[in-house]
Motif scaffolding. Sequence first.
Motif, PDB file in Angstrom:
ATOM      1  N   LEU A  97       4.157  -4.684   0.669  1.00 47.13           N
ATOM      2  CA  LEU A  97       5.186  -4.964  -0.323  1.00 47.13           C
ATOM      3  C   LEU A  97       5.518  -3.715  -1.142  1.00 47.13           C
ATOM      4  O   LEU A  97       6.691  -3.439  -1.414  1.00 47.13           O
ATOM      5  N   ILE A  98       4.518  -2.953  -1.487  1.00 49.01           N
ATOM      6  CA  ILE A  98       4.749  -1.705  -2.228  1.00 49.01           C
ATOM      7  C   ILE A  98       5.602  -0.753  -1.402  1.00 49.01           C
ATOM      8  O   ILE A  98       6.545  -0.146  -1.911  1.00 49.01           O
ATOM      9  N   ASN A  99       5.290  -0.638  -0.122  1.00 44.90           N
ATOM     10  CA  ASN A  99       6.082   0.237   0.754  1.00 44.90           C
ATOM     11  C   ASN A  99       7.525  -0.240   0.861  1.00 44.90           C
ATOM     12  O   ASN A  99       8.457   0.576   0.850  1.00 44.90           O
ATOM     13  N   ARG A 100       7.723  -1.550   0.964  1.00 46.61           N
ATOM     14  CA  ARG A 100       9.083  -2.092   1.053  1.00 46.61           C
ATOM     15  C   ARG A 100       9.865  -1.827  -0.226  1.00 46.61           C
ATOM     16  O   ARG A 100      11.053  -1.465  -0.180  1.00 46.61           O
ATOM     17  N   ILE A 101       9.216  -2.011  -1.365  1.00 48.56           N
ATOM     18  CA  ILE A 101       9.878  -1.768  -2.649  1.00 48.56           C
ATOM     19  C   ILE A 101      10.273  -0.296  -2.771  1.00 48.56           C
ATOM     20  O   ILE A 101      11.399   0.032  -3.147  1.00 48.56           O
ATOM     21  N   ALA A 102       9.347   0.589  -2.442  1.00 48.00           N
ATOM     22  CA  ALA A 102       9.617   2.031  -2.548  1.00 48.00           C
ATOM     23  C   ALA A 102      10.740   2.452  -1.603  1.00 48.00           C
ATOM     24  O   ALA A 102      11.632   3.220  -1.988  1.00 48.00           O
ATOM     25  N   ASN A 117      18.748   3.516 -12.780  1.00 49.78           N
ATOM     26  CA  ASN A 117      18.990   2.214 -13.409  1.00 49.78           C
ATOM     27  C   ASN A 117      19.518   1.198 -12.407  1.00 49.78           C
ATOM     28  O   ASN A 117      19.087   0.038 -12.396  1.00 49.78           O
ATOM     29  N   PHE A 118      20.454   1.616 -11.575  1.00 57.84           N
ATOM     30  CA  PHE A 118      21.006   0.732 -10.543  1.00 57.84           C
ATOM     31  C   PHE A 118      19.911   0.276  -9.588  1.00 57.84           C
ATOM     32  O   PHE A 118      19.783  -0.921  -9.300  1.00 57.84           O
ATOM     33  N   ALA A 119      19.115   1.216  -9.090  1.00 58.14           N
ATOM     34  CA  ALA A 119      18.069   0.884  -8.122  1.00 58.14           C
ATOM     35  C   ALA A 119      17.022  -0.045  -8.733  1.00 58.14           C
ATOM     36  O   ALA A 119      16.554  -0.979  -8.071  1.00 58.14           O
ATOM     37  N   ILE A 120      16.664   0.177  -9.983  1.00 53.97           N
ATOM     38  CA  ILE A 120      15.684  -0.689 -10.652  1.00 53.97           C
ATOM     39  C   ILE A 120      16.227  -2.109 -10.768  1.00 53.97           C
ATOM     40  O   ILE A 120      15.543  -3.079 -10.413  1.00 53.97           O
ATOM     41  N   LYS A 121      17.458  -2.244 -11.258  1.00 54.19           N
ATOM     42  CA  LYS A 121      18.044  -3.573 -11.435  1.00 54.19           C
ATOM     43  C   LYS A 121      18.166  -4.313 -10.101  1.00 54.19           C
ATOM     44  O   LYS A 121      17.871  -5.504 -10.016  1.00 54.19           O
ATOM     45  N   GLU A 122      18.596  -3.607  -9.075  1.00 58.29           N
ATOM     46  CA  GLU A 122      18.734  -4.226  -7.759  1.00 58.29           C
ATOM     47  C   GLU A 122      17.372  -4.651  -7.206  1.00 58.29           C
ATOM     48  O   GLU A 122      17.235  -5.740  -6.650  1.00 58.29           O
ATOM     49  N   ASN A 123      16.372  -3.798  -7.350  1.00 56.08           N
ATOM     50  CA  ASN A 123      15.042  -4.135  -6.835  1.00 56.08           C
ATOM     51  C   ASN A 123      14.426  -5.308  -7.580  1.00 56.08           C
ATOM     52  O   ASN A 123      13.765  -6.145  -6.968  1.00 56.08           O
ATOM     53  N   ILE A 124      14.637  -5.376  -8.872  1.00 53.42           N
ATOM     54  CA  ILE A 124      14.124  -6.520  -9.633  1.00 53.42           C
ATOM     55  C   ILE A 124      14.747  -7.806  -9.101  1.00 53.42           C
ATOM     56  O   ILE A 124      14.047  -8.800  -8.866  1.00 53.42           O
ATOM     57  N   ALA A 125      16.046  -7.790  -8.885  1.00 53.03           N
ATOM     58  CA  ALA A 125      16.734  -8.979  -8.383  1.00 53.03           C
ATOM     59  C   ALA A 125      16.245  -9.368  -6.986  1.00 53.03           C
ATOM     60  O   ALA A 125      16.085 -10.551  -6.685  1.00 53.03           O
ATOM     61  N   ILE A 126      15.986  -8.390  -6.154  1.00 54.21           N
ATOM     62  CA  ILE A 126      15.578  -8.655  -4.777  1.00 54.21           C
ATOM     63  C   ILE A 126      14.129  -9.109  -4.680  1.00 54.21           C
ATOM     64  O   ILE A 126      13.807 -10.054  -3.952  1.00 54.21           O
ATOM     65  N   PHE A 127      13.243  -8.449  -5.401  1.00 49.32           N
ATOM     66  CA  PHE A 127      11.816  -8.664  -5.198  1.00 49.32           C
ATOM     67  C   PHE A 127      11.150  -9.586  -6.226  1.00 49.32           C
ATOM     68  O   PHE A 127       9.975  -9.903  -6.080  1.00 49.32           O
ATOM     69  N   ILE A 186       4.142 -10.460  -6.086  1.00 49.33           N
ATOM     70  CA  ILE A 186       4.768  -9.386  -6.862  1.00 49.33           C
ATOM     71  C   ILE A 186       4.113  -9.234  -8.232  1.00 49.33           C
ATOM     72  O   ILE A 186       3.991  -8.124  -8.743  1.00 49.33           O
ATOM     73  N   GLU A 187       3.660 -10.335  -8.800  1.00 46.91           N
ATOM     74  CA  GLU A 187       3.058 -10.268 -10.131  1.00 46.91           C
ATOM     75  C   GLU A 187       1.718  -9.537 -10.143  1.00 46.91           C
ATOM     76  O   GLU A 187       1.246  -9.108 -11.190  1.00 46.91           O
ATOM     77  N   ASN A 188       1.119  -9.362  -8.976  1.00 48.12           N
ATOM     78  CA  ASN A 188      -0.192  -8.707  -8.882  1.00 48.12           C
ATOM     79  C   ASN A 188      -0.113  -7.242  -8.465  1.00 48.12           C
ATOM     80  O   ASN A 188      -1.139  -6.602  -8.309  1.00 48.12           O
ATOM     81  N   ILE A 189       1.090  -6.725  -8.288  1.00 50.48           N
ATOM     82  CA  ILE A 189       1.238  -5.352  -7.804  1.00 50.48           C
ATOM     83  C   ILE A 189       1.051  -4.366  -8.953  1.00 50.48           C
ATOM     84  O   ILE A 189       1.565  -4.563 -10.056  1.00 50.48           O
ATOM     85  N   ASP A 190       0.343  -3.315  -8.670  1.00 51.40           N
ATOM     86  CA  ASP A 190       0.077  -2.257  -9.640  1.00 51.40           C
ATOM     87  C   ASP A 190       1.325  -1.393  -9.797  1.00 51.40           C
ATOM     88  O   ASP A 190       1.812  -0.793  -8.837  1.00 51.40           O
ATOM     89  N   ALA A 239       5.130   3.219  -8.511  1.00 47.87           N
ATOM     90  CA  ALA A 239       5.740   4.463  -8.987  1.00 47.87           C
ATOM     91  C   ALA A 239       5.395   5.632  -8.081  1.00 47.87           C
ATOM     92  O   ALA A 239       6.276   6.415  -7.704  1.00 47.87           O
ATOM     93  N   GLU A 240       4.135   5.754  -7.709  1.00 48.47           N
ATOM     94  CA  GLU A 240       3.715   6.853  -6.826  1.00 48.47           C
ATOM     95  C   GLU A 240       4.446   6.802  -5.493  1.00 48.47           C
ATOM     96  O   GLU A 240       4.939   7.816  -4.999  1.00 48.47           O
ATOM     97  N   LYS A 241       4.548   5.608  -4.911  1.00 48.78           N
ATOM     98  CA  LYS A 241       5.248   5.462  -3.629  1.00 48.78           C
ATOM     99  C   LYS A 241       6.734   5.763  -3.780  1.00 48.78           C
ATOM    100  O   LYS A 241       7.342   6.370  -2.895  1.00 48.78           O
TER     101      LYS A 241
END
Length: 87
Positions: free
Chosen positions: A3-8, A30-40, A46-50, A55-57
């Motif tokens: 999931l982390i890899n997919r988000i990154a 900002n665009f990428a953050i908003k879109e990723n929040i909506a998607i994921f 997701i609530e357990n992801i560090d 961020a590192e990925k």
Amino acid sequence: DELINRIAKDFSKKFCNGVGFGLSEGSAVNFAIKENIAIFKKKKGIENIDAEAIAEKVFISVGDKCGYSLNLSGDQWEMAFKKGGLN
């Protein structure tokens, strides 16, 4: 983690495309953050992801995908992002 890899990967795709279409780096973030929040936001686990791991990925993925065109390595992009140096 998959999931982390997919988000990154998704973030870097949206960010790099946004910059390519003429958005400032800050607007593209900002665009990428908003879109990723909506998607994921509804993905299982997701609530357990560090956040640090994501961020590192993301920094690595953005550096790999479009760092050359931005003239930044993943590390340089990370430092600029953390310092608020994106326009």
